[in-house]
Write a protein that holds these residues in place. Structure first.
Motif, PDB file in Angstrom:
ATOM      1  N   ASP A  82      -4.747   3.091   0.950  1.00 19.09           N
ATOM      2  CA  ASP A  82      -6.044   2.373   1.058  1.00 19.09           C
ATOM      3  C   ASP A  82      -5.901   0.935   0.789  1.00 19.09           C
ATOM      4  O   ASP A  82      -5.257   0.481  -0.116  1.00 19.09           O
ATOM      5  N   PRO A  83      -6.067   0.136   1.946  1.00 24.51           N
ATOM      6  CA  PRO A  83      -5.969  -1.411   1.628  1.00 24.51           C
ATOM      7  C   PRO A  83      -6.619  -2.068   0.429  1.00 24.51           C
ATOM      8  O   PRO A  83      -6.099  -3.249  -0.073  1.00 24.51           O
ATOM      9  N   GLN A  84      -7.645  -1.490  -0.228  1.00 23.01           N
ATOM     10  CA  GLN A  84      -8.171  -1.898  -1.329  1.00 23.01           C
ATOM     11  C   GLN A  84      -7.317  -1.981  -2.539  1.00 23.01           C
ATOM     12  O   GLN A  84      -7.144  -2.820  -3.348  1.00 23.01           O
ATOM     13  N   PHE A  85      -6.398  -1.146  -2.501  1.00 24.15           N
ATOM     14  CA  PHE A  85      -5.239  -0.961  -3.530  1.00 24.15           C
ATOM     15  C   PHE A  85      -3.774  -1.996  -3.264  1.00 24.15           C
ATOM     16  O   PHE A  85      -3.073  -2.134  -4.097  1.00 24.15           O
ATOM     17  N   GLY A  86      -3.765  -2.145  -2.051  1.00 26.72           N
ATOM     18  CA  GLY A  86      -2.400  -3.156  -1.701  1.00 26.72           C
ATOM     19  C   GLY A  86      -1.939  -2.470  -0.355  1.00 26.72           C
ATOM     20  O   GLY A  86      -2.386  -1.696   0.245  1.00 26.72           O
ATOM     21  N   ASP A  87      -0.561  -2.772  -0.365  1.00 25.66           N
ATOM     22  CA  ASP A  87       0.063  -2.421   0.843  1.00 25.66           C
ATOM     23  C   ASP A  87       1.321  -1.320   0.330  1.00 25.66           C
ATOM     24  O   ASP A  87       1.427  -1.344  -0.932  1.00 25.66           O
ATOM     25  N   LYS A  88       2.271  -1.095   1.385  1.00 28.45           N
ATOM     26  CA  LYS A  88       3.415  -0.176   0.954  1.00 28.45           C
ATOM     27  C   LYS A  88       4.346  -0.950   0.094  1.00 28.45           C
ATOM     28  O   LYS A  88       4.961  -0.501  -0.739  1.00 28.45           O
ATOM     29  N   LYS A  89       4.285  -2.253   0.554  1.00 29.24           N
ATOM     30  CA  LYS A  89       5.357  -3.046  -0.326  1.00 29.24           C
ATOM     31  C   LYS A  89       5.001  -3.138  -1.784  1.00 29.24           C
ATOM     32  O   LYS A  89       5.904  -2.949  -2.608  1.00 29.24           O
ATOM     33  N   THR A  90       3.735  -3.384  -1.840  1.00 32.90           N
ATOM     34  CA  THR A  90       3.233  -3.353  -3.410  1.00 32.90           C
ATOM     35  C   THR A  90       3.253  -2.215  -4.097  1.00 32.90           C
ATOM     36  O   THR A  90       3.831  -1.909  -5.214  1.00 32.90           O
ATOM     37  N   PHE A  91       3.204  -1.060  -3.240  1.00 31.64           N
ATOM     38  CA  PHE A  91       3.018   0.159  -4.032  1.00 31.64           C
ATOM     39  C   PHE A  91       4.644   0.484  -4.422  1.00 31.64           C
ATOM     40  O   PHE A  91       4.931   1.014  -5.651  1.00 31.64           O
ATOM     41  N   LYS A  92       5.575   0.035  -3.452  1.00 35.09           N
ATOM     42  CA  LYS A  92       6.994   0.026  -3.839  1.00 35.09           C
ATOM     43  C   LYS A  92       7.319  -0.724  -5.107  1.00 35.09           C
ATOM     44  O   LYS A  92       8.115  -0.051  -6.105  1.00 35.09           O
ATOM     45  N   LYS A  93       6.980  -1.849  -5.251  1.00 36.43           N
ATOM     46  CA  LYS A  93       7.286  -2.403  -6.317  1.00 36.43           C
ATOM     47  C   LYS A  93       6.602  -1.910  -7.681  1.00 36.43           C
ATOM     48  O   LYS A  93       7.021  -1.954  -8.631  1.00 36.43           O
ATOM     49  N   LEU A  94       5.407  -1.330  -7.502  1.00 35.66           N
ATOM     50  CA  LEU A  94       4.652  -0.574  -8.496  1.00 35.66           C
ATOM     51  C   LEU A  94       5.624   0.624  -9.236  1.00 35.66           C
ATOM     52  O   LEU A  94       5.807   0.644 -10.467  1.00 35.66           O
ATOM     53  N   VAL A  95       6.155   1.335  -8.110  1.00 38.20           N
ATOM     54  CA  VAL A  95       6.946   2.440  -8.709  1.00 38.20           C
ATOM     55  C   VAL A  95       8.315   2.157  -9.186  1.00 38.20           C
ATOM     56  O   VAL A  95       8.646   2.578 -10.438  1.00 38.20           O
ATOM     57  N   GLU A  96       8.891   0.930  -8.692  1.00 32.44           N
ATOM     58  CA  GLU A  96      10.149   0.419  -9.294  1.00 32.44           C
ATOM     59  C   GLU A  96       9.811  -0.111 -10.580  1.00 32.44           C
ATOM     60  O   GLU A  96      10.604  -0.242 -11.604  1.00 32.44           O
ATOM     61  N   THR A  97       8.834  -0.935 -10.646  1.00 33.31           N
ATOM     62  CA  THR A  97       8.330  -1.555 -12.044  1.00 33.31           C
ATOM     63  C   THR A  97       8.005  -0.166 -13.076  1.00 33.31           C
ATOM     64  O   THR A  97       8.817  -0.445 -14.106  1.00 33.31           O
ATOM     65  N   CYS A  98       7.293   0.913 -12.822  1.00 29.17           N
ATOM     66  CA  CYS A  98       7.171   2.012 -13.711  1.00 29.17           C
ATOM     67  C   CYS A  98       8.694   2.463 -14.145  1.00 29.17           C
ATOM     68  O   CYS A  98       8.896   2.791 -15.356  1.00 29.17           O
ATOM     69  N   HIS A  99       9.576   2.876 -13.183  1.00 37.21           N
ATOM     70  CA  HIS A  99      10.835   3.382 -13.508  1.00 37.21           C
ATOM     71  C   HIS A  99      11.660   2.452 -14.095  1.00 37.21           C
ATOM     72  O   HIS A  99      12.449   2.754 -15.163  1.00 37.21           O
ATOM     73  N   GLU A 100      11.622   0.969 -14.161  1.00 34.47           N
ATOM     74  CA  GLU A 100      12.172   0.131 -14.811  1.00 34.47           C
ATOM     75  C   GLU A 100      11.689   0.235 -16.289  1.00 34.47           C
ATOM     76  O   GLU A 100      12.644   0.087 -17.327  1.00 34.47           O
ATOM     77  N   LYS A 101      10.470   0.724 -16.743  1.00 33.71           N
ATOM     78  CA  LYS A 101       9.923   0.888 -17.891  1.00 33.71           C
ATOM     79  C   LYS A 101       9.920   2.291 -18.284  1.00 33.71           C
ATOM     80  O   LYS A 101       9.418   2.476 -19.274  1.00 33.71           O
ATOM     81  N   GLY A 102      10.773   3.029 -17.584  1.00 36.79           N
ATOM     82  CA  GLY A 102      10.893   4.237 -18.218  1.00 36.79           C
ATOM     83  C   GLY A 102       9.736   5.350 -17.868  1.00 36.79           C
ATOM     84  O   GLY A 102       9.546   6.449 -18.524  1.00 36.79           O
ATOM     85  N   ILE A 103       9.032   5.012 -16.806  1.00 39.68           N
ATOM     86  CA  ILE A 103       7.691   5.822 -16.676  1.00 39.68           C
ATOM     87  C   ILE A 103       7.594   6.586 -15.254  1.00 39.68           C
ATOM     88  O   ILE A 103       7.984   5.773 -14.253  1.00 39.68           O
ATOM     89  N   ARG A 104       7.500   7.761 -15.185  1.00 42.75           N
ATOM     90  CA  ARG A 104       7.456   8.453 -13.808  1.00 42.75           C
ATOM     91  C   ARG A 104       6.243   8.324 -13.276  1.00 42.75           C
ATOM     92  O   ARG A 104       5.097   8.014 -13.969  1.00 42.75           O
ATOM     93  N   VAL A 105       6.326   8.630 -11.727  1.00 45.55           N
ATOM     94  CA  VAL A 105       5.121   8.393 -11.225  1.00 45.55           C
ATOM     95  C   VAL A 105       4.840   9.860 -10.450  1.00 45.55           C
ATOM     96  O   VAL A 105       5.276  10.099  -9.738  1.00 45.55           O
TER      97      VAL A 105
END
Length: 584
Positions: free
Chosen positions: A215-238
């Protein structure tokens, strides 16, 4: 002996493979009826001149609910196959119970006994190993944090400026989550469950327009990929939320049906009762509940199945998500979920598959569909006892025991234990804003069997009635947060991580319930450690005698990390608790 109440079937929660070499066997009997029970067991092919070779071992009383006692035994058959029965005793008689009913003594006919034909490793229920050690945090993306105001939908209001209404937008997005990820890290969170993020026409996004687009109000796929990568770097599953039971009204396929009617190539994608298809005055097509905005998908249709299974694969392959939460999972056909599991596990064997089911879920938890379901019976019991006070201590233990014996033990370890969510009033509000009760809820949730989930903001004391009240904006001004509550939850999560017995490895057992004082005492036990927890769910100060032999155990007050001075009796303040550690 009330034989009518005695029950066993060699399947599901009564007889199952716990691991590749161990079988668990349960027997149900009328509450208080049996004084002892023994498991008679042996390999069906081991015979001597004297007949079938078998052994006997005592069963333990696992627990009791309102009507029944549950007896339990663990056995490791040498050759992975078993014939078995039960030798049972009451105060007045004894009997042997097998698949053919009751006998006065052991039968010489092996066909009398229950059969576990063979322990096939592929049949052992196995949820992803990481799940049992995960502490989840549920985020409703529209209300967590606004990191990029340029994405705000038209009419977006200033953050937290008013109480939410059904159509309110505050502009929560992925960048806001990334900016505040350290809040979760500090708390000790290791998994995030996101409510839907796909293109939709509402703030809650359960009316999907396009399953392949953010949904465009949340961002785009590039930002979502960054979010998942950030979570994984912090030891957080998605984990993402998949709404496969129904689409949104503006889903292209449904719009095509409305436009072309019987000529639409998508008419088989939905459950249409007649033509012309119409939403008003009443929808003449199946929907979620009776909401015309959410037409039910026909998951038996080959094209629908192909499309949704592609969606399931895509978000794992392209973005490395770790799990799917499945909305209204009980209304989708079992065959679809079997194919869904095969598809998901082929891409990522360690992905977690969680179904939203509010009732008895054994049919989905046989290893061929889900890894877990949302444990609402746990939620109801905990809230009714601690938050609402509508059940007493004994009823609480009975309800929780019934939850535990309804499933195999390895299934319980992956159960998704929540107290609040976007669908329910805030737990502090249910507690009538009594934070002492809320603390007891967190203590019980984080020391119970399963994988616990905290709804965003509950850890800092957010309030709110049912939807939309429970979907308030997260508060980021620390002066407006309840930091004492936050630190308590953080400490409980730390105990869960540092002590296997406190967490998911500890065998759970109620030791005492007292309706006069409304307190409960329960233990969590591993081979090397026992933790005993006493909860005073009353407004009175009470003295509790812990029903346990402390001889040579060196008890420690784990909450204050001090030796326990008095072991025969402990004093509990109103809505207080005690956590006692005993080492072997």
């Amino acid at each position: 002996m009330l034989k009518e109440a005695i029950y066993h079937r060699p399947k599901d929660n009564f007889s199952y493979a716990y691991d590749n070499e161990t079988l668990h066997i349960r027997l149900r009997a009328k509450k208080g009826d049996l004084t002892k029970a023994f498991l008679i067991y042996g390999d069906p092919y081991q015979w001597t001149e004297n007949g079938w070779t078998n052994a006997s071992k005592p069963m333990t009383l696992e627990g009791s609910d309102e009507l029944f006692n549950y007896w339990f035994a663990e056995v490791k058959p040498e050759f992975r196959r078993l014939r078995y029965g039960f030798e049972i005793y009451s105060n007045t008689e004894s009997a042997v119970y097998g698949e053919r009913g009751f006998a006065k003594s052991k039968s010489e006919d092996i066909g009398f006994y229950f059969c576990f034909p063979f322990l096939n490793a592929v049949d052992v229920f196995e949820a992803p190993d990481w799940v049992k050690d995960t502490v989840w945090y549920q985020i409703f993306p529209e209300r967590f944090a606004n990191g990029n105001p340029q994405l705000n939908p038209e009419g977006t209001l200033p953050w937290g400026s008013v109480d939410p209404k059904p159509g309110t937008y505050f502009g929560g997005d992925f960048e806001g989550i990334i900016e505040n990820i350290d809040h979760l890290v500090e708390l000790g969170i290791t998994g995030i469950y996101f409510t839907p993020i796909f293109k939709a026409n509402t703030n809650h996004k359960y009316d999907t327009i396009d399953y392949m687009e953010i949904d465009p109000q949340f961002g785009d796929k590039k930002t979502f990929k960054k979010l998942v990568e950030t979570c994984h770097e912090k030891g957080i599953r998605v984990m993402l939320d998949a709404v496969f039971n129904h689409s949104g009204f503006y889903f292209d396929a449904f719009q095509d049906v409305l436009e072309k009617q019987e000529k639409s190539s998508y008419k088989g994608w939905f459950h249409l009762r007649e033509f012309p298809v119409q939403a008003f005055p009443e929808p003449n097509y199946d929907t979620f509940a009776f909401t015309h905005m959410m037409p039910k998908l026909n998951t038996e249709h080959p094209e629908v199945k192909e499309y949704l299974l592609h969606v399931a694969k895509y978000w794992i392959e392209e973005f490395d998500i770790d799990g799917w939460r499945l909305d209204v999972a009980n209304e989708v056909d079992h065959e679809f979920w079997r194919e869904f599991r095969k598809t998901v596990k082929a891409v990522k064997p360690e992905a977690y598959i969680l179904g939203e089911i509010w009732h008895d879920s054994m049919p989905w938890l046989r290893g061929d569909q889900f890894d877990a379901v949302m444990n609402y019976p746990f939620t109801s019991a905990a809230l009714d006892y601690i938050a609402k006070g509508t059940i007493n201590a004994e009823q609480f233990s009975q309800q929780l025991t019934n939850v535990l014996v309804s499933y195999p033990k390895n299934v319980n370890k992956a159960a998704f234990n929540l107290l609040g969510s976007h669908d329910t009033a805030r737990i502090l509000t249910i507690c009538n804003e009594d934070k002492n009760k809320l603390k007891l809820l967190f203590l019980f949730q984080l020391s119970f069997i399963g994988t616990p989930c905290i709804y965003y903001g509950d850890e800092i004391g957010l309030t709110g009635e049912n939807d939309p009240g429970c979907r308030k904006c997260m508060v980021w001004n620390e002066n407006e947060q309840d930091r004492e509550l936050f630190n308590m939850v953080k400490k409980l999560i730390t105990l869960r991580k540092e002590h296997a017995a406190f967490g998911n490895e500890g065998e759970f057992k109620f030791l005492e319930t007292n309706n006069e004082t409304n307190h409960v005492v329960y233990s969590k036990k591993t081979a090397n450690e026992t933790i005993i927890i006493a909860i005073n769910n009353s407004s009175d100060k009470i003295n509790v005698t812990i029903p346990y032999d402390f001889t040579d155990k060196n008890p420690v007050d784990l909450w204050n990390t001090e030796p326990l001075k008095e072991t025969s009796k402990i004093e509990l303040s109103p809505y207080g608790f005690s956590i006692i550690q005993l080492e072997k």
